[in-house]
Design an enzyme around this catalytic site. Structure first.
Site, PDB file in Angstrom:
ATOM      1  N   ARG A  15       0.841  -1.203   0.000  1.00  0.00           N
ATOM      2  CA  ARG A  15       0.000   0.000   0.000  1.00  0.00           C
ATOM      3  C   ARG A  15       0.876   1.252   0.000  1.00  0.00           C
ATOM      4  NH1 ARG A  15      -3.596  -1.353   5.162  1.00  0.00           N
ATOM      5  NH2 ARG A  15      -1.615  -2.322   5.717  1.00  0.00           N
ATOM      6  N   LYS A  74       2.360   1.949   7.275  1.00  0.00           N
ATOM      7  CA  LYS A  74       2.731   1.149   8.442  1.00  0.00           C
ATOM      8  C   LYS A  74       3.715   1.917   9.326  1.00  0.00           C
ATOM      9  CE  LYS A  74       1.526  -2.536   9.081  1.00  0.00           C
ATOM     10  NZ  LYS A  74       0.269  -2.939   9.791  1.00  0.00           N
ATOM     11  N   TYR A  93      -0.404   4.333  10.450  1.00  0.00           N
ATOM     12  CA  TYR A  93      -0.773   3.336  11.461  1.00  0.00           C
ATOM     13  C   TYR A  93       0.460   3.126  12.323  1.00  0.00           C
ATOM     14  CZ  TYR A  93      -5.003   1.895   8.912  1.00  0.00           C
ATOM     15  OH  TYR A  93      -6.225   1.869   8.303  1.00  0.00           O
ATOM     16  N   HIS A  95       0.271   1.566  16.012  1.00  0.00           N
ATOM     17  CA  HIS A  95       0.141   0.415  16.928  1.00  0.00           C
ATOM     18  C   HIS A  95       1.279   0.381  17.949  1.00  0.00           C
ATOM     19  CE1 HIS A  95      -3.251  -1.120  14.719  1.00  0.00           C
ATOM     20  NE2 HIS A  95      -2.579  -0.982  13.597  1.00  0.00           N
ATOM     21  N   GLU A 117      -4.917   4.731  13.791  1.00  0.00           N
ATOM     22  CA  GLU A 117      -5.865   3.859  14.508  1.00  0.00           C
ATOM     23  C   GLU A 117      -6.454   4.490  15.759  1.00  0.00           C
ATOM     24  OE1 GLU A 117      -2.625   3.306  14.299  1.00  0.00           O
ATOM     25  OE2 GLU A 117      -1.823   2.807  16.269  1.00  0.00           O
ATOM     26  N   ARG A 202     -27.234  -4.106  17.743  1.00  0.00           N
ATOM     27  CA  ARG A 202     -26.524  -4.400  16.493  1.00  0.00           C
ATOM     28  C   ARG A 202     -27.277  -5.469  15.691  1.00  0.00           C
ATOM     29  NH1 ARG A 202     -23.802  -2.474  12.399  1.00  0.00           N
ATOM     30  NH2 ARG A 202     -22.536  -4.061  11.396  1.00  0.00           N
ATOM     31  N   SER A 219     -24.975 -14.410  20.873  1.00  0.00           N
ATOM     32  CA  SER A 219     -23.723 -15.129  21.113  1.00  0.00           C
ATOM     33  C   SER A 219     -23.637 -15.561  22.570  1.00  0.00           C
ATOM     34  CB  SER A 219     -22.558 -14.199  20.765  1.00  0.00           C
ATOM     35  OG  SER A 219     -21.348 -14.846  21.007  1.00  0.00           O
ATOM     36  N   VAL A 238     -14.847 -10.822  16.219  1.00  0.00           N
ATOM     37  CA  VAL A 238     -15.279 -10.094  17.417  1.00  0.00           C
ATOM     38  C   VAL A 238     -14.275  -9.003  17.758  1.00  0.00           C
ATOM     39  CG1 VAL A 238     -16.530 -11.994  18.474  1.00  0.00           C
ATOM     40  CG2 VAL A 238     -14.105 -11.723  18.945  1.00  0.00           C
ATOM     41  N   LEU A 239     -14.756  -8.001  18.454  1.00  0.00           N
ATOM     42  CA  LEU A 239     -13.844  -6.983  18.979  1.00  0.00           C
ATOM     43  C   LEU A 239     -14.408  -6.422  20.267  1.00  0.00           C
ATOM     44  CD1 LEU A 239     -11.340  -5.087  18.645  1.00  0.00           C
ATOM     45  CD2 LEU A 239     -12.853  -3.470  17.527  1.00  0.00           C
ATOM     46  N   VAL A 266     -10.175 -13.401  11.715  1.00  0.00           N
ATOM     47  CA  VAL A 266      -9.827 -12.020  11.335  1.00  0.00           C
ATOM     48  C   VAL A 266      -9.387 -11.235  12.572  1.00  0.00           C
ATOM     49  CG1 VAL A 266     -10.622  -9.944  10.139  1.00  0.00           C
ATOM     50  CG2 VAL A 266     -11.554 -12.160   9.491  1.00  0.00           C
ATOM     51  N   ALA A 267      -9.913 -11.625  13.724  1.00  0.00           N
ATOM     52  CA  ALA A 267      -9.588 -10.903  14.970  1.00  0.00           C
ATOM     53  C   ALA A 267      -8.168 -11.196  15.460  1.00  0.00           C
ATOM     54  CB  ALA A 267     -10.598 -11.256  16.056  1.00  0.00           C
ATOM     55  N   ASP A 269      -5.423  -9.863  14.820  1.00  0.00           N
ATOM     56  CA  ASP A 269      -4.577  -8.713  15.168  1.00  0.00           C
ATOM     57  C   ASP A 269      -4.818  -8.260  16.604  1.00  0.00           C
ATOM     58  OD1 ASP A 269      -7.090  -7.765  14.579  1.00  0.00           O
ATOM     59  OD2 ASP A 269      -6.382  -5.932  13.632  1.00  0.00           O
ATOM     60  N   ASN A 299      -2.562  -9.095   8.503  1.00  0.00           N
ATOM     61  CA  ASN A 299      -2.767  -7.897   7.664  1.00  0.00           C
ATOM     62  C   ASN A 299      -3.442  -8.294   6.353  1.00  0.00           C
ATOM     63  OD1 ASN A 299      -0.513  -9.221   6.666  1.00  0.00           O
ATOM     64  ND2 ASN A 299       0.379  -7.358   5.827  1.00  0.00           N
ATOM     65  N   MET A 300      -4.652  -8.798   6.483  1.00  0.00           N
ATOM     66  CA  MET A 300      -5.375  -9.294   5.304  1.00  0.00           C
ATOM     67  C   MET A 300      -5.489  -8.253   4.184  1.00  0.00           C
ATOM     68  SD  MET A 300      -8.285 -11.595   7.201  1.00  0.00           S
ATOM     69  CE  MET A 300      -9.088 -12.152   5.710  1.00  0.00           C
TER      70      MET A 300
HETATM   71  N1  LIG Z   1      -6.696  -9.513  10.238  1.00  0.00           N
HETATM   72  C1  LIG Z   1      -6.852  -8.361   9.638  1.00  0.00           C
HETATM   73  O1  LIG Z   1      -6.212  -8.075   8.624  1.00  0.00           O
HETATM   74  C2  LIG Z   1      -7.848  -7.365  10.161  1.00  0.00           C
HETATM   75  C3  LIG Z   1      -8.221  -6.254   9.391  1.00  0.00           C
HETATM   76  C4  LIG Z   1      -9.203  -5.386   9.912  1.00  0.00           C
HETATM   77  C5  LIG Z   1      -9.753  -5.638  11.184  1.00  0.00           C
HETATM   78  N2  LIG Z   1      -9.325  -6.725  11.901  1.00  0.00           N
HETATM   79  C6  LIG Z   1      -9.866  -7.078  13.231  1.00  0.00           C
HETATM   80  O2  LIG Z   1     -11.163  -7.651  13.124  1.00  0.00           O
HETATM   81  C7  LIG Z   1     -11.814  -7.539  14.391  1.00  0.00           C
HETATM   82  C8  LIG Z   1     -13.231  -7.018  14.216  1.00  0.00           C
HETATM   83  O3  LIG Z   1     -13.167  -5.646  13.799  1.00  0.00           O
HETATM   84  P1  LIG Z   1     -14.471  -4.786  13.486  1.00  0.00           P
HETATM   85  O4  LIG Z   1     -14.027  -3.549  12.821  1.00  0.00           O
HETATM   86  O5  LIG Z   1     -15.507  -5.646  12.848  1.00  0.00           O
HETATM   87  O6  LIG Z   1     -14.969  -4.426  14.955  1.00  0.00           O
HETATM   88  P2  LIG Z   1     -16.437  -3.930  15.336  1.00  0.00           P
HETATM   89  O7  LIG Z   1     -16.302  -3.261  16.651  1.00  0.00           O
HETATM   90  O8  LIG Z   1     -17.079  -3.230  14.207  1.00  0.00           O
HETATM   91  O9  LIG Z   1     -17.244  -5.316  15.533  1.00  0.00           O
HETATM   92  C9  LIG Z   1     -16.978  -6.223  16.554  1.00  0.00           C
HETATM   93  C10 LIG Z   1     -18.284  -6.877  16.938  1.00  0.00           C
HETATM   94  O10 LIG Z   1     -18.010  -7.958  17.830  1.00  0.00           O
HETATM   95  C11 LIG Z   1     -19.119  -8.035  18.706  1.00  0.00           C
HETATM   96  N3  LIG Z   1     -18.773  -8.858  19.836  1.00  0.00           N
HETATM   97  C12 LIG Z   1     -18.018  -8.557  20.932  1.00  0.00           C
HETATM   98  N4  LIG Z   1     -17.959  -9.624  21.751  1.00  0.00           N
HETATM   99  C13 LIG Z   1     -18.677 -10.610  21.163  1.00  0.00           C
HETATM  100  C14 LIG Z   1     -18.994 -11.956  21.528  1.00  0.00           C
HETATM  101  N5  LIG Z   1     -18.574 -12.485  22.680  1.00  0.00           N
HETATM  102  N6  LIG Z   1     -19.751 -12.678  20.661  1.00  0.00           N
HETATM  103  C15 LIG Z   1     -20.195 -12.156  19.508  1.00  0.00           C
HETATM  104  N7  LIG Z   1     -19.944 -10.886  19.133  1.00  0.00           N
HETATM  105  C16 LIG Z   1     -19.193 -10.137  19.952  1.00  0.00           C
HETATM  106  C17 LIG Z   1     -19.411  -6.591  19.040  1.00  0.00           C
HETATM  107  O11 LIG Z   1     -20.708  -6.423  19.577  1.00  0.00           O
HETATM  108  C18 LIG Z   1     -19.255  -5.932  17.671  1.00  0.00           C
HETATM  109  O12 LIG Z   1     -20.470  -5.859  16.958  1.00  0.00           O
HETATM  110  C19 LIG Z   1     -10.900  -6.611  15.212  1.00  0.00           C
HETATM  111  O13 LIG Z   1     -10.085  -7.391  16.055  1.00  0.00           O
HETATM  112  C20 LIG Z   1     -10.076  -5.916  14.171  1.00  0.00           C
HETATM  113  O14 LIG Z   1      -8.858  -5.433  14.698  1.00  0.00           O
HETATM  114  C21 LIG Z   1      -8.381  -7.569  11.409  1.00  0.00           C
END
Ligand SMILES: NC(=O)c1ccc[n+]([C@@H]2O[C@H](COP(=O)([O-])OP(=O)(O)OC[C@H]3O[C@@H](n4cnc5c(N)ncnc54)[C@H](O)[C@@H]3O)[C@@H](O)[C@H]2O)c1
Length: 374
Positions: A15, A74, A93, A95, A117, A202, A219, A238-239, A266-267, A269, A299-300
């Protein structure tokens, strides 16, 4: 203001922090834009595209040494630390809560470091993170579908099925930005989709926007235990803001999953939402535990730089314009969202979570500014 754009040097990072369209906007506002030669190539922007937009192509040394505001994607890596300096504002970014050497390098250099971020609106939205979540969410079913193919070691099931043959079942844990986008793409591929979410509000909004096309369930660990057994592809999304991801998928649950099913975390990170998750890279994206293929690339969005660069710069440009037009100090005084992005200024750490993470001293931004640190 003189705005520099540095080439990314982290492995597999294609990027770039500014598109030629963005460069033209800045030039039209009276700023000077310096782009390191080759910085845009990974995103299909050759040097001459920037030149046509009014930017000047420069060397690595020139960009770092002569810019007032430096744009990156980055965080700086160790070889770039000696280039950090007083009088420079870095917007990228960062971090830093997870990177003590970088935190110390920023503090010691006297640089002003604004992290994408932590730019946060008054409603708690993170506008510079959202597009990467959209992209990662959209990539997740694609990556999952790929690894479900037999030659890739998967179960050998097509997400969409065909007439007369049931589609695959996709379970999305977390229905936020990543989860919603994953659900939309999985639906588009013809899968049968279930989303587990813990916020009722949500879920109501997902129900409305997805018009009942996915199964939305509250959940809980019991529900997850039941749903995970049925799934061909599980997507972890989840986040809990500011915290490590909860380990919702236990080793025991994993043992009940179908042989050669796929788990895209995906979570990852934020540490990942399964006990068995550990970060992987695009070069070597998967590993298998108890017969379940884990895809945990941290870093998808890096896989699709043409899309990611445009999505990122769409959201960063308004902030870059503010920083450039008003000057850094006035811009952060005017815009609280931007002020929350300031992690380090004049040798002080102004983001509490970063200082706490490393046991270093925290100075509220207002105090740092009042003390005239810059
Ligand atoms: N791997 C990658 O390249 C990459 C890229 C972008 C984002 N991410 C990560 O993806 C994750 C999600 O990001 P986001 O932007 O969707 O966050 P977000 O806050 O929009 O969504 C997270 C959701 O998880 C829900 N949640 C929390 N605890 C829960 C549980 N116990 N059961 C079910 N749902 C639950 C929340 O209510 C919320 O709706 C984050 O960790 C973010 O850092 C990773």
């Amino acid at each position: 203001m003189r705005i520099g754009v540095a080439k990314e040097i982290k492995p597999q990072e294609y990027r770039v922090a500014l598109t030629p369209a963005g460069a033209r906007e800045l030039v039209q506002r009276g700023h000077e834009v310096l782009v390191e030669s080759g910085a845009g190539l990974g995103s299909a922007f050759p040097d001459d595209a920037y030149e046509r937009a009014g930017a000047r192509i420069a060397t690595l040394d020139d960009v770092w040494a002569s810019s007032d505001l430096l744009l990156k994607v980055k965080e700086p890596i160790a070889s770039e630390y000696p280039r950090l300096r007083e009088g420079l504002t870095l917007f990228t970014y960062l971090h830093v809560a997870a990177d003590e050497p970088l935190t110390r390098a920023l503090v010691e250099s006297g640089i002003t470091a604004v992290a994408y971020e932590t730019v946060e609106t008054d409603t708690g939205a993170l506008p510079l993170l959202a597009p990467m979540s959209e992209i990662a969410g959209r990539l997740a079913p694609q990556a999952g579908a790929d690894h479900l193919e037999k030659p890739k070691g998967g179960r050998g099931i097509l997400l969409g099925g065909v007439a007369g043959v049931a589609p695959a079942r996709v379970l999305v844990i977390g229905g936020g930005m990543v989860g919603y986008n994953a659900a939309v793409i999985a639906l588009g591929m013809g899968a049968q989709v279930t989303v587990l979410e813990r916020s009722v509000e949500r879920m109501r909004s997902l129900e409305q926007i997805l018009s009942g096309r996915v199964q939305l369930l509250m959940s809980s660990s019991l529900q997850l235990e039941e749903s995970i057994k049925e799934a061909d592809l599980v997507i972890g999304a989840v986040l809990i803001p500011g915290a490590l991801a909860p380990k919702l998928v236990t080793r025991e649950m994993l043992g009940t999953m179908k042989e050669s099913s796929v788990f895209v975390d995906v979570a990852i990170d934020q540490g990942g939402c399964a006990e068995t998750s550990k970060p992987t890279t695009h070069d070597d994206p998967v590993y298998t535990v108890d017969g379940v293929i884990h895809y945990c690339v941290a870093n998808m969005p890096g896989a699709v730089p043409i899309t990611s660069t445009r999505a990122l710069t769409n959201v960063t440009l308004p902030y870059v314009e503010e920083l450039a037009d008003y000057g850094v100090l006035d811009a952060i005084r005017r815009d609280p969202a931007l002020a929350r992005g300031v992690n380090v200024i004049g040798g002080r750490i102004t983001y509490e979570a970063v200082a706490d993470a490393h046991g270093l001293e925290y100075t509220p931004l207002d105090d740092a500014l009042a003390a005239g640190v810059v």
